[in-house]
Design a protein around this motif. Structure first.
Motif, short mmCIF file in Angstrom:
data_model
loop_
_atom_site.label_atom_id
_atom_site.label_comp_id
_atom_site.label_asym_id
_atom_site.label_seq_id
_atom_site.Cartn_x
_atom_site.Cartn_y
_atom_site.Cartn_z
N ASN A 82 -8.14 -2.96 -8.92
CA ASN A 82 -7.19 -2.69 -10.08
C ASN A 82 -6.46 -2.49 -11.25
OD1 ASN A 82 -4.02 -2.62 -10.38
ND2 ASN A 82 -4.06 -1.59 -8.63
N ILE A 99 0.72 -1.02 0.03
CA ILE A 99 -0.27 -0.19 0.02
C ILE A 99 1.34 1.52 -0.09
CG2 ILE A 99 -2.03 1.33 0.76
CD1 ILE A 99 -2.50 -1.44 2.18
N SER A 100 0.72 1.71 -1.18
CA SER A 100 1.50 3.04 -0.80
C SER A 100 1.10 3.88 -0.27
CB SER A 100 1.29 4.05 -2.55
OG SER A 100 0.22 4.26 -2.76
N GLU A 101 1.58 5.51 0.20
CA GLU A 101 1.78 6.55 0.66
C GLU A 101 0.38 7.19 0.64
OE1 GLU A 101 4.04 9.94 2.22
OE2 GLU A 101 5.80 7.97 2.67
N SER A 102 0.08 7.38 -1.06
CA SER A 102 -1.38 7.26 -1.75
C SER A 102 -2.56 6.17 -1.54
CB SER A 102 -1.34 7.92 -3.29
OG SER A 102 -0.79 6.94 -3.88
N GLY A 103 -2.02 5.72 -1.27
CA GLY A 103 -3.26 4.88 -0.66
C GLY A 103 -3.44 3.46 -2.17
N GLU A 104 -2.82 3.63 -3.42
CA GLU A 104 -2.78 2.84 -4.30
C GLU A 104 -2.07 1.69 -3.91
OE1 GLU A 104 -1.42 2.77 -8.69
OE2 GLU A 104 -0.18 3.76 -7.27
N LEU A 105 -3.49 0.59 -4.03
CA LEU A 105 -2.72 -0.83 -4.04
C LEU A 105 -1.88 -1.63 -5.12
CD1 LEU A 105 -5.97 -2.55 -2.79
CD2 LEU A 105 -4.01 -1.66 -1.48
#
Length: 177
Positions: free
Chosen positions: A66, A30-36
């Motif tokens: 996704n 999970i990236s900081e931007s919330g992208e999985l």
């Protein structure tokens, strides 16, 4: 007498796969931007492309949303990618009807509870080694490979070898015994 899963390989014309836990190992970054973010194995991709090139149908039915997954699979040549699939059986029935397929022609690979009914419906229900116990209990074949670690390649290669459609470098056809 029960039919060996190997006997069922001859009938398969269509591969249907879940994504998370099958084409991926089920883990998500999970990236900081919330992208999985997920990873897929290139060897599974090669097998999918080979199956498509040999005239097999490949369909993806996943609860995930996704778009990157769809882009990757479309790039391999998979046209039938169903994301955000809450009712996998509804999509599976529509797909079978649209392509005039029989359950005996279908191989489905899944790893978790949303896949159980589809595994029971198809001619050859399969799962990765690390699938949950309920999925293993209804599967005709349990791959020796885990999800995201070439379990897709395993089943595709077996089908294509049995049908004489698996080719190695140099164009030689390899038959399994």
């Amino acid at each position: 007498m029960a039919t060996s899963y190997k006997e069922l390989l001859h009938e398969i014309t269509t591969f249907i796969f879940d994504v998370d836990g099958v084409l991926t190992d089920g883990r998500m970054l999970i990236s900081e931007s919330g992208e999985l973010l997920r990873t897929m194995n290139a060897k599974d991709g090669y097998a999918i492309k080979t199956a498509l090139n040999q005239g097999f149908k490949v369909c993806i039915i996943t609860g995930g949303r996704n778009q990157g997954v769809k882009t990757r699979l479309n790039g391999l040549g998979v046209k039938d990618v169903f994301l955000d699939a809450h009712d996998k059986m509804e999509i599976l029935h529509e797909y079978v009807t649209k392509h005039d397929l029989k359950p005996s022609q279908l191989l489905y690979m899944g790893d978790d509870m949303p896949d159980v009914e589809a595994i029971e419906f198809v001619g050859l229900g399969t799962c990765p080694q690390d699938a949950i116990a309920e999925v293993k209990a209804v599967s005709d074949y349990i791959s020796h490979k885990n999800g995201g670690d070439c379990c897709v390649r395993d089943v595709i290669e077996q089908v294509l070898k049995v049908q004489g459609k698996w080719h190695v470098a140099g164009g030689k056809n390899t038959q399994s015994s």
